[in-house]
Design an enzyme around this catalytic site. Structure first.
Site, mmCIF file in Angstrom:
data_model
loop_
_atom_site.group_PDB
_atom_site.id
_atom_site.type_symbol
_atom_site.label_atom_id
_atom_site.label_comp_id
_atom_site.label_asym_id
_atom_site.label_seq_id
_atom_site.Cartn_x
_atom_site.Cartn_y
_atom_site.Cartn_z
ATOM 1 N N CYS A 152 -82.461 6.519 -40.104
ATOM 2 C CA CYS A 152 -82.494 5.647 -39.202
ATOM 3 C C CYS A 152 -82.482 6.231 -37.838
ATOM 4 O O CYS A 152 -82.993 5.864 -36.856
ATOM 5 C CB CYS A 152 -81.733 4.253 -39.250
ATOM 6 S SG CYS A 152 -80.067 4.517 -39.668
ATOM 7 N N GLU A 186 -91.491 2.989 -35.923
ATOM 8 C CA GLU A 186 -90.385 3.620 -36.853
ATOM 9 C C GLU A 186 -91.453 4.277 -38.017
ATOM 10 O O GLU A 186 -92.117 3.250 -38.768
ATOM 11 C CB GLU A 186 -89.371 3.110 -37.219
ATOM 12 C CG GLU A 186 -88.545 3.919 -38.318
ATOM 13 C CD GLU A 186 -87.108 3.103 -38.485
ATOM 14 O OE1 GLU A 186 -87.241 1.990 -39.106
ATOM 15 O OE2 GLU A 186 -86.069 3.636 -38.286
ATOM 16 N N GLU A 230 -77.749 -2.954 -38.878
ATOM 17 C CA GLU A 230 -77.990 -1.596 -38.385
ATOM 18 C C GLU A 230 -79.448 -1.388 -38.829
ATOM 19 O O GLU A 230 -80.038 -1.380 -39.838
ATOM 20 C CB GLU A 230 -77.372 -0.676 -39.179
ATOM 21 C CG GLU A 230 -75.773 -0.816 -39.283
ATOM 22 C CD GLU A 230 -75.252 -0.115 -38.195
ATOM 23 O OE1 GLU A 230 -75.892 0.409 -37.133
ATOM 24 O OE2 GLU A 230 -74.060 -0.449 -37.833
ATOM 25 N N LYS A 272 -75.766 -6.632 -52.203
ATOM 26 C CA LYS A 272 -77.074 -6.510 -52.747
ATOM 27 C C LYS A 272 -77.943 -5.317 -52.439
ATOM 28 O O LYS A 272 -78.421 -4.876 -51.174
ATOM 29 C CB LYS A 272 -77.895 -7.642 -52.480
ATOM 30 C CG LYS A 272 -79.453 -7.522 -53.218
ATOM 31 C CD LYS A 272 -80.538 -7.959 -52.593
ATOM 32 C CE LYS A 272 -81.287 -6.905 -51.779
ATOM 33 N NZ LYS A 272 -81.974 -5.918 -52.692
#
Ligand code: NAP
Ligand code: MG
Length: 507
Positions: free
Chosen positions: A292, A393, A258, A183
């Site tokens: 990331c 983040e 992750e 997906k």
């Protein structure tokens, strides 16, 4: 890929098809802010259909039981096919993710081609069967460990590097003989959908790879909780990662995650600033910081602070932000109107918390791309590690510069985070570099570099940056089940004294 209606179809059991609901959704080009494609919108029933196709291909053995050598040769073909489709693939990636064509053509496509080639080689050499040492007691036996595919593997991928991060799951998953349901992120499903056609043309049997774009809240949740899915691999935010783990817990699925990062980048006093300054810009600016493992917290010794900041601002002032299809462009847009708002709101928070804005800070409207989601590369100094811009983040081109007193102070700040995806250190002293690399609590550390990942090296996070590893043989192992087989060599009942040790078994 197109259905007669001009819509991109879901890829299930080797065919592009409509969704059960018949609904579609738009893919927006973030450089322009308007829709460039319509895609069939997968929901729970479509995921279910894809899982059934994956399961039936898996149980049939068309892929799961062919020899590793044969699988490797299909992976080699996939790599070749990606090269054939490179231009189309690059265009889809640029149009939907806002990546620059310069980067995608020079880096992303090559990395993915190399990934399939490396996985093919790893598959040929993988220890599919490992004998254990013979032991005489209790009785002689052959013992060995075999690796089997996990089964049906679900993959949920993000929008920042849709092709690369989708293939980080597809390539090892296929290499080890699994069937898959992928997906992709709703912003960026196009390049992943093309992988369906590529893999089919390369000789992958129907049903082994299924690709179902659709909302995370329906398609994603159904995949992560589906009772007939054996493993789920996810890349994205830590918040959704937590949710995936909860959903997967219902049927005790194998999970690899992750997740986010807030990686510390430490410049030591002896660093070569001719490398460290542009390198630290590269560390936080690649793909507008929507990576990331971006180096988003720059730790600088007080002594070098002003020089480093001044030189970085100079480099940043010369960058060209605009049309991602122009080869001269350094930075394209961020992914969406929402992400633009998020980045701008973090910039506001930085100002309010007392950080000093040195460069950038505003939305940009480049000529001809006025409705695109562009933001200036931004540097804050006077940042304290407790501020939101240092803790959370941002996923945008925003750097927090944090001064430090001595190395202990730097390491304390570096590790004072819930994340542990990556880190870096700049120094001329290799011994010191290694010492710092060991002290940073993160899955990848660069010494005098950033962003260079290898398809044969593991990638993943400490702490809340994830579980498990992708890439390399560590990544392949995540797509296998381990089975110990014990084959008794004791032919004679009398010698099976262990039967009688605990209970006496007389016939
Ligand atoms: P996200 O929500 O974590 O999305 C990642 C993937 O998960 C997408 O395919 C998404 O589908 C899917 N998803 C969302 N909610 C789900 C759920 N409840 N169950 C199953 N799947 C679900 O990331 P985002 O909202 O796009 O970005 C938010 C922040 O995440 C970013 O600002 C950044 O901080 C971080 N992020 C990190 C990475 C990374 O590489 N570590 C990558 C992307 C984003 P939809 O696209 O349909 O929502
Ligand atoms: Mg989300």
């Amino acid at each position: 890929m197109f259905l007669p209606s001009g819509v991109y179809g879901l890829f299930v059991d080797g065919q592009y098809i409509e969704s059960v609901s018949g609904e579609t959704f738009d893919v927006i080009d973030p450089s322009m802010g308007f829709a460039v494609a319509q895609v069939a919108k997968g929901g729970a029933e479509d995921i279910d259909r894809a899982v059934k196709a994956a399961r039936s291909s898996f149980e049939s053995g068309v892929w799961s039981r062919v020899s590793p050598k044969e699988r490797a040769s299909v992976l080699d073909n996939i790599a070749k096919k990606i090269m054939e489709y490179a231009e189309q693939m690059a265009l889809l990636e640029v149009q939907s993710s806002g990546a620059t064509i310069r980067r995608v053509m020079s880096s992303d496509i090559m990395l993915v081609v190399d990934l399939f080639l490396q996985m093919a080689n790893f598959t040929r050499d993988f220890p599919h069967k490992e004998p254990l040492a013979a032991i005489p007691l209790p009785g002689p036996s052959h013992n060995f460990v075999i690796r089997e595919p996990v089964g049906v593997c679900g993959a949920i991928s993000p929008w920042n590097f849709p092709l690369i991060l989708g293939c980080w799951k597809i390539a090892p998953g296929l290499a080890m003989g699994n069937s898959m349901v992928v997906k992709p992120a709703s912003y960026t499903p196009l390049s992943t959908l093309l992988m369906g056609q590529i893999c089919k043309e390369a000789g992958l049997p129907d049903g082994v790879l299924n690709i179902v774009p659709g909302p995370g809240s329906t398609a994603g949740e159904t995949l992560a909780s589906h009772p007939d899915v054996d493993k789920i691999a996810f890349t994205g935010s830590t918040v959704v990662g937590r949710r995936i783990m909860q959903l997967a817990a219902g049927t005790i699925k194998k999970v690899t995650l992750e997740l986010g990062g807030k990686s510390p980048n430490i410049i030591l006093e002896d660093a070569d600033l001719d490398i460290a300054v542009p390198g630290s810009c590269f560390a936080f600016l690649l793909h507008n910081g929507q990576v990331c493992e971006s180096g988003t917290r720059l730790l600088v010794p007080q002594k070098l602070h002003d020089e480093v900041v001044e030189r970085m601002c100079h480099v940043i002032g010369r960058l060209k932000v605009g049309n991602p299809l122009d080869l001269e462009t350094d930075l394209g847009p961020v992914i969406s109107a929402q992400q633009l708002e998020t980045v701008l709101s973090y910039i506001e928070a930085g100002k309010q918390d007392g950080a000093k804005l040195m460069v950038g800070g505003k939305r940009i409207r480049p000529e001809g791309f006025e409705e695109g989601y562009y933001v200036e590369p931004t540097v804050f100094t006077n940042v304290n590690n407790d501020m939101r811009i240092a803790k959370e983040e941002i996923f945008g081109p925003v750097l927090s510069v944090i001064p430090y007193k001595d190395l202990d102070d730097a390491l304390r700040i570096a590790n004072d985070t819930i994340y542990g995806l990556a880190g870096g250190v700049w120094t001329k002293d290799p011994k010191k570099g290694l010492e710092v690399a060991r002290a940073i609590k993160a899955g990848t550390v660069w010494i005098n570099d950033w962003h260079l990942l290898r398809n044969d090296a593991p990638f993943g996070g400490y702490k809340q940056s994830g579980i498990g590893r992708e890439l390399g043989h560590f990544g392949l192992e995540e797509y296998t089940q381990v089975k110990h087989i014990h084959q008794s060599m004791v032919q004679d009942r009398q010698r099976r004294f262990w039967y009688d040790r605990i209970v006496t078994l007389k016939e």
